[in-house]
Design a protein around this motif. Structure first.
Motif, PDB file in Angstrom:
ATOM      1  N   LEU A   5      -2.483  12.239  -0.622  1.00 61.73           N
ATOM      2  CA  LEU A   5      -1.673  10.919  -0.673  1.00 61.73           C
ATOM      3  C   LEU A   5      -0.893  10.590  -2.089  1.00 61.73           C
ATOM      4  CD1 LEU A   5      -4.491   8.689   0.479  1.00 61.73           C
ATOM      5  CD2 LEU A   5      -2.391   9.686   1.787  1.00 61.73           C
ATOM      6  N   GLY A   6       0.244  10.044  -1.852  1.00 61.05           N
ATOM      7  CA  GLY A   6       1.148   9.597  -3.069  1.00 61.05           C
ATOM      8  C   GLY A   6       0.684   8.501  -3.450  1.00 61.05           C
ATOM      9  N   GLU A   7       1.009   8.147  -4.720  1.00 63.44           N
ATOM     10  CA  GLU A   7       0.430   6.935  -5.389  1.00 63.44           C
ATOM     11  C   GLU A   7       0.389   5.703  -4.628  1.00 63.44           C
ATOM     12  OE1 GLU A   7       1.460   3.921  -9.199  1.00 63.44           O
ATOM     13  OE2 GLU A   7       2.668   5.427  -8.983  1.00 63.44           O
ATOM     14  N   LEU A   8       1.509   5.337  -4.173  1.00 56.76           N
ATOM     15  CA  LEU A   8       1.541   3.970  -3.333  1.00 56.76           C
ATOM     16  C   LEU A   8       0.525   4.186  -2.081  1.00 56.76           C
ATOM     17  CD1 LEU A   8       2.211   1.286  -3.180  1.00 56.76           C
ATOM     18  CD2 LEU A   8       4.533   1.646  -2.513  1.00 56.76           C
ATOM     19  N   GLU A   9       0.674   5.409  -1.376  1.00 55.76           N
ATOM     20  CA  GLU A   9      -0.156   5.667  -0.269  1.00 55.76           C
ATOM     21  C   GLU A   9      -1.718   5.393  -0.597  1.00 55.76           C
ATOM     22  OE1 GLU A   9       2.490   8.931   2.399  1.00 55.76           O
ATOM     23  OE2 GLU A   9       1.271   9.207   0.724  1.00 55.76           O
ATOM     24  N   ASP A  10      -2.046   5.945  -1.866  1.00 52.48           N
ATOM     25  CA  ASP A  10      -3.281   6.051  -2.352  1.00 52.48           C
ATOM     26  C   ASP A  10      -3.838   4.409  -2.494  1.00 52.48           C
ATOM     27  OD1 ASP A  10      -5.879   7.455  -3.067  1.00 52.48           O
ATOM     28  OD2 ASP A  10      -5.403   6.312  -4.840  1.00 52.48           O
ATOM     29  N   ALA A  11      -2.806   3.715  -3.159  1.00 49.02           N
ATOM     30  CA  ALA A  11      -3.306   2.225  -3.487  1.00 49.02           C
ATOM     31  C   ALA A  11      -3.439   1.616  -2.090  1.00 49.02           C
ATOM     32  CB  ALA A  11      -2.132   1.628  -4.212  1.00 49.02           C
ATOM     33  N   VAL A  28      -2.482  -6.549   2.544  1.00 50.67           N
ATOM     34  CA  VAL A  28      -2.568  -5.587   1.504  1.00 50.67           C
ATOM     35  C   VAL A  28      -1.447  -6.055   0.483  1.00 50.67           C
ATOM     36  CG1 VAL A  28      -1.754  -3.149   1.516  1.00 50.67           C
ATOM     37  CG2 VAL A  28      -3.179  -3.764   3.387  1.00 50.67           C
ATOM     38  N   LEU A  29      -0.594  -6.679   0.902  1.00 50.97           N
ATOM     39  CA  LEU A  29       0.462  -6.922  -0.019  1.00 50.97           C
ATOM     40  C   LEU A  29      -0.155  -7.859  -1.158  1.00 50.97           C
ATOM     41  CD1 LEU A  29       3.750  -7.448  -0.766  1.00 50.97           C
ATOM     42  CD2 LEU A  29       3.453  -9.512   0.899  1.00 50.97           C
ATOM     43  N   ALA A  39       7.299  -5.622  -2.496  1.00 50.44           N
ATOM     44  CA  ALA A  39       7.918  -6.161  -1.456  1.00 50.44           C
ATOM     45  C   ALA A  39       7.101  -6.033  -0.174  1.00 50.44           C
ATOM     46  CB  ALA A  39       9.169  -5.949  -1.313  1.00 50.44           C
ATOM     47  N   TYR A  40       7.223  -6.855   0.696  1.00 47.03           N
ATOM     48  CA  TYR A  40       6.467  -7.036   2.075  1.00 47.03           C
ATOM     49  C   TYR A  40       7.060  -5.492   2.795  1.00 47.03           C
ATOM     50  CZ  TYR A  40       4.856  -8.348   6.567  1.00 47.03           C
ATOM     51  OH  TYR A  40       4.341  -8.241   7.815  1.00 47.03           O
ATOM     52  N   THR A  41       8.335  -5.464   2.910  1.00 47.24           N
ATOM     53  CA  THR A  41       8.710  -4.442   3.528  1.00 47.24           C
ATOM     54  C   THR A  41       8.415  -3.190   2.937  1.00 47.24           C
ATOM     55  OG1 THR A  41      10.636  -4.535   2.172  1.00 47.24           O
ATOM     56  CG2 THR A  41      10.758  -5.878   4.412  1.00 47.24           C
ATOM     57  N   THR A  42       8.102  -2.805   1.639  1.00 51.15           N
ATOM     58  CA  THR A  42       7.690  -1.589   1.209  1.00 51.15           C
ATOM     59  C   THR A  42       6.310  -1.461   1.625  1.00 51.15           C
ATOM     60  OG1 THR A  42       8.914  -2.083  -0.771  1.00 51.15           O
ATOM     61  CG2 THR A  42       7.109  -0.510  -1.023  1.00 51.15           C
ATOM     62  N   VAL A  43       5.327  -2.252   1.607  1.00 49.11           N
ATOM     63  CA  VAL A  43       4.012  -2.253   2.148  1.00 49.11           C
ATOM     64  C   VAL A  43       4.033  -1.984   3.410  1.00 49.11           C
ATOM     65  CG1 VAL A  43       1.715  -3.396   2.513  1.00 49.11           C
ATOM     66  CG2 VAL A  43       3.251  -3.489   0.255  1.00 49.11           C
ATOM     67  N   MET A  44       4.840  -2.556   4.196  1.00 44.06           N
ATOM     68  CA  MET A  44       5.114  -2.318   5.788  1.00 44.06           C
ATOM     69  C   MET A  44       5.631  -0.824   6.158  1.00 44.06           C
ATOM     70  SD  MET A  44       7.248  -4.407   8.784  1.00 44.06           S
ATOM     71  CE  MET A  44       8.846  -4.157   7.893  1.00 44.06           C
ATOM     72  N   LEU A  50       1.867   6.056   6.681  1.00 46.94           N
ATOM     73  CA  LEU A  50       0.625   6.377   7.050  1.00 46.94           C
ATOM     74  C   LEU A  50       0.009   6.464   8.457  1.00 46.94           C
ATOM     75  CD1 LEU A  50      -1.086   4.465   4.066  1.00 46.94           C
ATOM     76  CD2 LEU A  50      -0.904   6.912   4.367  1.00 46.94           C
ATOM     77  N   HIS A  51       0.550   5.616   9.411  1.00 53.09           N
ATOM     78  CA  HIS A  51       0.374   5.734  10.777  1.00 53.09           C
ATOM     79  C   HIS A  51       1.044   6.805  11.316  1.00 53.09           C
ATOM     80  CE1 HIS A  51       1.466   4.662  15.166  1.00 53.09           C
ATOM     81  NE2 HIS A  51       0.037   4.511  14.882  1.00 53.09           N
TER      82      HIS A  51
END
Length: 166
Positions: A5-11, A28-29, A39-44, A50-51
């Motif tokens: 997983l990348g850094e943000l994916e892992d977080a 999660v946000l 940003a919300y859109t980044t987490v989305m 990931l899905h």
């Protein structure tokens, strides 16, 4: 084998695994925002990726989704270790080097895991009376009972069979 997983994916996955329940992008946000500006859109987008990669499943709830982990962090770590080990040209030497890096606590955890996989001696008797290693299905069942379940094939993120090579 899944790609790491990348850094943000892992977080994001760390929270999904830790909470062990279906989560929303908003949850999660809000948790991530305690550590970083995001940003919300980044987490989305990360949860959608990931899905698509098979790490999480999602279920519609109104106009949003709830996301849930497909497998455990333990299964992910095991898959990464297995992949690294299988790439060695000398697996025995790789294991010796790995064991040498382990703390005493980690070595004890390894001994405990080996005992779980092997099972009690009386259940491992061969027809001729010689002890043998437990059958693979029995080992997998014991591992599942201990929370170290191996993901099912359709749940194996990043497998070559998912068609997009991720």
């Amino acid at each position: 084998m899944p790609r790491p997983l990348g850094e943000l994916e892992d977080a994001v996955m760390t929270r999904v695994w830790k909470w062990n329940r279906p989560v929303t992008v908003r949850e999660v946000l809000e948790d991530l925002q305690q550590e970083r500006s995001i940003a919300y859109t980044t987490v989305m987008t990360v949860l959608d990726n990931l899905h698509q990669k098979g790490w999480v499943r999602r279920e519609a709830e109104g106009r949003a989704y709830r996301y849930e982990a497909v497998s455990t962090r333990a299964a992910y770590a095991a898959a990464l270790m297995n992949d690294a080990w299988s790439q060695s040209d000398n697996p025995a030497a790789a294991l010796v080097a790995f064991f040498g890096m382990m703390s005493e606590e980690q070595r004890q955890a390894l001994r405990d895991a080996v005992r779980i996989v092997q099972g009690p001696e009386e259940t491992r008797e061969a027809p001729e009376g010689r002890p043998e290693a437990a059958q693979p299905q029995a080992r997998q069942q014991q591992a599942r009972q201990q929370g170290a379940a191996e993901p099912r094939q359709e749940e194996n993120p990043g497998s070559a069979e998912d068609g997009d090579g991720r």
